[in-house]
Enzyme design. Structure first.
Site, PDB file in Angstrom:
ATOM      1  N   LYS A 292      45.508 -43.353  -6.104  1.00  0.00           N
ATOM      2  CA  LYS A 292      45.654 -42.661  -4.783  1.00  0.00           C
ATOM      3  C   LYS A 292      47.407 -41.713  -5.310  1.00  0.00           C
ATOM      4  O   LYS A 292      47.388 -43.198  -5.491  1.00  0.00           O
ATOM      5  CB  LYS A 292      45.181 -42.316  -3.157  1.00  0.00           C
ATOM      6  CG  LYS A 292      45.432 -41.524  -2.210  1.00  0.00           C
ATOM      7  CD  LYS A 292      44.614 -41.271  -0.926  1.00  0.00           C
ATOM      8  CE  LYS A 292      44.651 -40.419   0.214  1.00  0.00           C
ATOM      9  NZ  LYS A 292      44.080 -40.230   0.480  1.00  0.00           N
ATOM     10  N   GLU A 379      32.647 -40.491  13.610  1.00  0.00           N
ATOM     11  CA  GLU A 379      32.765 -39.945  14.718  1.00  0.00           C
ATOM     12  C   GLU A 379      31.522 -40.101  16.097  1.00  0.00           C
ATOM     13  O   GLU A 379      31.751 -41.162  16.734  1.00  0.00           O
ATOM     14  CB  GLU A 379      32.943 -37.980  14.750  1.00  0.00           C
ATOM     15  CG  GLU A 379      34.344 -38.031  14.685  1.00  0.00           C
ATOM     16  CD  GLU A 379      34.835 -38.045  13.192  1.00  0.00           C
ATOM     17  OE1 GLU A 379      33.450 -38.028  12.588  1.00  0.00           O
ATOM     18  OE2 GLU A 379      35.223 -37.887  12.493  1.00  0.00           O
ATOM     19  N   ARG A 407      31.385 -33.438  16.451  1.00  0.00           N
ATOM     20  CA  ARG A 407      30.296 -34.218  15.297  1.00  0.00           C
ATOM     21  C   ARG A 407      29.366 -35.106  16.421  1.00  0.00           C
ATOM     22  O   ARG A 407      28.612 -35.354  16.185  1.00  0.00           O
ATOM     23  CB  ARG A 407      31.311 -35.415  14.149  1.00  0.00           C
ATOM     24  CG  ARG A 407      31.332 -34.379  13.164  1.00  0.00           C
ATOM     25  CD  ARG A 407      30.390 -34.949  12.256  1.00  0.00           C
ATOM     26  NE  ARG A 407      30.851 -34.021  11.419  1.00  0.00           N
ATOM     27  CZ  ARG A 407      31.130 -34.496   9.707  1.00  0.00           C
ATOM     28  NH1 ARG A 407      31.411 -34.929   9.833  1.00  0.00           N
ATOM     29  NH2 ARG A 407      31.074 -33.503   9.337  1.00  0.00           N
TER      30      ARG A 407
HETATM   31  C1  TPP Z   1      34.210 -35.613  10.162  1.00  0.00           C
HETATM   32  C2  TPP Z   1      36.149 -36.294   9.897  1.00  0.00           C
HETATM   33  N1  TPP Z   1      36.677 -36.893  10.533  1.00  0.00           N
HETATM   34  C3  TPP Z   1      37.799 -37.360   9.874  1.00  0.00           C
HETATM   35  C4  TPP Z   1      38.659 -35.767   9.357  1.00  0.00           C
HETATM   36  C5  TPP Z   1      40.162 -36.820   8.577  1.00  0.00           C
HETATM   37  N2  TPP Z   1      40.227 -36.888   7.384  1.00  0.00           N
HETATM   38  C6  TPP Z   1      40.448 -36.308   6.091  1.00  0.00           C
HETATM   39  S1  TPP Z   1      40.797 -36.756   4.880  1.00  0.00           S
HETATM   40  C7  TPP Z   1      40.783 -38.268   5.441  1.00  0.00           C
HETATM   41  C8  TPP Z   1      40.829 -38.671   4.250  1.00  0.00           C
HETATM   42  C9  TPP Z   1      39.031 -39.356   3.201  1.00  0.00           C
HETATM   43  O1  TPP Z   1      39.190 -40.331   2.310  1.00  0.00           O
HETATM   44  P1  TPP Z   1      38.419 -39.777   1.303  1.00  0.00           P
HETATM   45  O2  TPP Z   1      37.076 -39.142   0.946  1.00  0.00           O
HETATM   46  O3  TPP Z   1      38.481 -40.791   0.638  1.00  0.00           O
HETATM   47  O4  TPP Z   1      39.456 -38.676   0.201  1.00  0.00           O
HETATM   48  P2  TPP Z   1      40.887 -39.698  -0.131  1.00  0.00           P
HETATM   49  O5  TPP Z   1      41.602 -38.421   0.784  1.00  0.00           O
HETATM   50  O6  TPP Z   1      41.080 -40.750  -0.569  1.00  0.00           O
HETATM   51  O7  TPP Z   1      40.834 -39.234  -1.831  1.00  0.00           O
HETATM   52  C10 TPP Z   1      40.161 -38.143   6.712  1.00  0.00           C
HETATM   53  C11 TPP Z   1      39.484 -39.880   7.435  1.00  0.00           C
HETATM   54  C12 TPP Z   1      37.638 -35.142   8.581  1.00  0.00           C
HETATM   55  N3  TPP Z   1      38.197 -34.645   7.578  1.00  0.00           N
HETATM   56  N4  TPP Z   1      36.903 -35.284   8.776  1.00  0.00           N
END
Ligand code: TPP
Length: 644
Positions: A292, A379, A407
């Site tokens: 990242k 969630e 959710r």
């Molecule tokens: C249901 C839900 N809960 C929380 C979030 C907040 N959120 C946005 S991006 C993220 C992290 C995602 O991680 P990953 O899929 O590994 O992607 P990366 O940013 O590491 O590339 C979170 C928790 C969300 N978008 N949707």
């Protein structure tokens, strides 16, 4: 790489559509990757946005568009916050100056923006379910396009993703899952799956060991070696071989063919991996390892900080004036309150579903590590786990964004509310937010109010927020929600001693005549700010802080309704449908039903109409929904002067 230097994008300038990528050599693709990173950094520096996730996915995006053909082939982006490169490659590069601005480019994926975006996203862990659905449709309709779900290791922790993998393994459709594994959610990723993926990555290491042992063995004359040493070498080799031969065994056992791990910053290797699975039958998973923030040192070193950043935070401008301290938000005030409450409530615990950073709860986790639970992007689990904790004697507080609480609707009803369990919900980002339709926190008042046993509250300032949480912990009364906006906290530094409050009692903010403003949560300030403008128009309303939507202050409301010459106006930062104003109207209609002979004061409602609210900064969105101070003055005065 400098954030400020404007890039000279010789390759990027020549990319009008993904088809243009296909004539580039791997070396040229690497140079394009560099230019894309430069372009992303300068764009995000001007508008703010998700930086680290996008820098980490540059080569994967290039390889996807190199091997597959959108829009005929379908790429489903999980969450959709990491699609900036994809947008640049699919004709939207010029629009990046308006990223996340009202009427500008969305920060997420959206088919209304481009036919290269196959679906919307914003909430995580949906991509594999969508892919399964689209693959079933493709096969029934005799099409032969590829369906690809692109998901992060964070997204993979969400229950929906695992449910979809379970089904895909059973139904054996041709779906390609591309797993972008950077070991990060917003914070560090966690859980059993994340650990398993770390073990898979050790394959790189074991491959190396096996190769080295093979080389040493070639040079050794076995007959002169101690048998114990020989058996040790054989055992290490066997372990290394096992790891190398079946790294993705868990996926394989679930019926998903595993390819990897592959270095996701190596364009050639990533293209090769996609090529190898493209025409294979059955479900495929390509496991790509990335970093990242790749290519921008500060983001590589602190991917959490650079997950989402605000505008111009990359430029180092020498400050002319001493920098202003950052204003405290409601998230900060909420966390501070929890830290103070934890001291007096030893059974209180705090839960977050992967939003510890945004909700400020990281600080609580540091202060009380054994009373803090980050459950990953889960969630539903967070809410039902809280129900279990409450039933077994703890006092759980679930910190959650309004939009993500959606959710867990069934868990709130089925697991928390039927048994009337004292779970406290700290609902962050309640109201309008910059990220658009997928993230607006505007449904919670309506859906929580509909659930029996629930107490639904919104404080007007920090002091009230603290007292609501304190009272909920001291006098548990079943499920209870305290919602606050994504905004600067009012009276943020008031660390008042905690006081018990009576929830079904509203507070009069200012006395007035004829017109009654019943304001909920964030709208109390706007109602108070409207007073001078209304006075100029000859109207002096009474402003009431209607801090409890459920229960209503029925005694006060009855008194007001029974004066037919009054004009009552409700104000809320949420949908009118089923919201706070609706609660007041329902109460009025019941009063009329019980006393048909009575004339009642008319009630009008200000809030959000029946439409999805797009992206843009919160102030603009308040304006668009007729909720700024000036607009409140106009609407109230028009209504007050009208005869009914
Ligand atoms: C249901 C839900 N809960 C929380 C979030 C907040 N959120 C946005 S991006 C993220 C992290 C995602 O991680 P990953 O899929 O590994 O992607 P990366 O940013 O590491 O590339 C979170 C928790 C969300 N978008 N949707």
């Amino acid at each position: 790489m400098s954030a400020i230097t404007e890039a000279r994008n010789s390759f990027l300038d020549s990319i009008i559509s993904p088809a243009d990528l296909k004539r580039l050599s791997h070396e040229e693709l690497n140079r394009l990757a560099h230019e894309l990173r430069q372009e992303t950094i300068s764009a995000v520096n001007k508008t703010g946005g998700h930086l680290a996730s996008n820098l980490g996915i540059v080569e994967i995006t290039l390889a996807l568009h190199y091997v597959f053909n959108t829009p005929e082939d379908t790429i489903l982006w999980d969450v959709g916050h990491q699609a900036y490169i994809h947008k640049m490659l699919t004709g939207r590069r010029k629009q990046f100056s308006g990223l996340r601005q009202y009427k500008g480019l969305s920060g997420f994926i959206n088919p209304l923006e481009s036919n290269h975006d196959a679906f919307i996203a914003g909430h995580s862990s949906t991509s594999i379910s969508l892919a399964v659905g689209m693959a079933i449709a493709r096969d029934r309709l005799n099409r032969d396009n590829k369906v690809i779900a692109l998901i992060g290791d964070g997204g993979l922790t969400g229950g929906m993703a695992l449910e979809a993998i379970n089904h895909l393994g059973h139904i054996q459709k041709n779906v390609i899952i591309v797993l972008n594994d950077n070991e990060m959610s917003i914070s560090e990723n966690l859980g059993g799956f994340s650990q398993y993926m770390k073990r898979i990555k050790e394959t790189f290491f074991y491959k190396d060991i096996k190769k080295k042992i093979d080389e040493i063995e070639l040079k050794l004359d076995d007959s002169h070696l101690n048998p114990r040493l020989l058996s040790m070498i054989a055992s290490v080799k066997r372990q290394a071989k096992e790891r190398v031969s079946s790294p993705g065994i868990v996926f394989e056992k679930l019926g998903i063919n595993y390819t990897g791990p592959v270095d996701g910053h190596d364009v050639a290797a990533t293209i090769e991996a996609f090529d190898s699975v493209k025409d294979r039958a059955g479900p495929q998973l390509v496991h790509l390892i990335t970093q990242k923030g790749k290519g921008y040192k500060p983001a590589e070193e602190d991917a959490i900080k650079y997950h989402g950043i605000s505008a111009f935070s990359l430029e180092k401008v020498e400050p002319v004036l001493p920098a202003k301290p950052k204003a405290k938000t409601y998230s900060h005030a909420f966390t501070e309150a929890l830290i103070d409450l934890a001291e007096i409530e030893p059974n209180m615990v705090a839960i977050t579903p992967a939003t510890a950073e945004g909700s400020g709860l990281v600080k609580f986790g540091k202060a009380y590590p054994d009373r803090f639970f980050d459950v990953a992007i889960c969630e539903q689990h967070a809410v039902t786990m809280a129900a279990g904790m409450a039933k077994a004697g703890l006092k759980p507080v679930v910190s959650i964004y309004s939009t993500f609480l959606q959710r867990a609707m069934d868990q709130i009803i089925h697991d928390v509310s039927i048994l009337n369990l004292p779970v406290i919900f700290g609902i962050d980002r309640g109201g309008l937010v910059q990220d658009g339709e997928t993230h607006q926190g505007v449904f919670d008042i309506s859906y929580l109010r509909a659930i029996p046993n629930f107490t639904v509250l919104a404080p007007r300032d920090t002091r009230e927020l603290r007292n609501m949480l304190y009272t909920a912990l001291k006098n548990p009364r079943g499920p209870l929600a305290v919602r606050f906006p994504r905004d600067k906290a009012i009276n943020a530094d008031q660390k008042n001693p905690f006081e018990l409050m009576e929830f079904g009692k509203w507070e009069t903010m200012s006395e007035g005549e004829n017109v009654i403003l019943l304001a909920y949560g964030s709208m109390v300030k706007i109602a108070c700010d409207a007073l001078p403008g209304l006075k100029d128009k000859g109207i002096v309303p009474k402003v009431i802080n209607a801090r409890s939507c459920k229960p209503l202050d029925e005694e006060l409301l009855d008194r007001l309704l029974k004066e037919p010459e009054l004009r009552i106006i409700t104000l809320e930062e949420g949908y009118k449908a089923g919201g706070f104003g609706s609660a007041v109207l329902e109460h009025a209609s019941q009063l009329k039903f019980a006393h048909p002979e009575r004339s009642l004061a008319p009630v009008a409602c200000l809030g959000i109409d029946d439409h999805f609210v797009e992206h843009g900064d919160r102030r603009t969105l308040l304006d668009l929904n007729q909720l700024n101070t000036k607009q409140v003055v106009e609407q109230v005065s028009r209504y007050a002067k009208s005869t009914v």
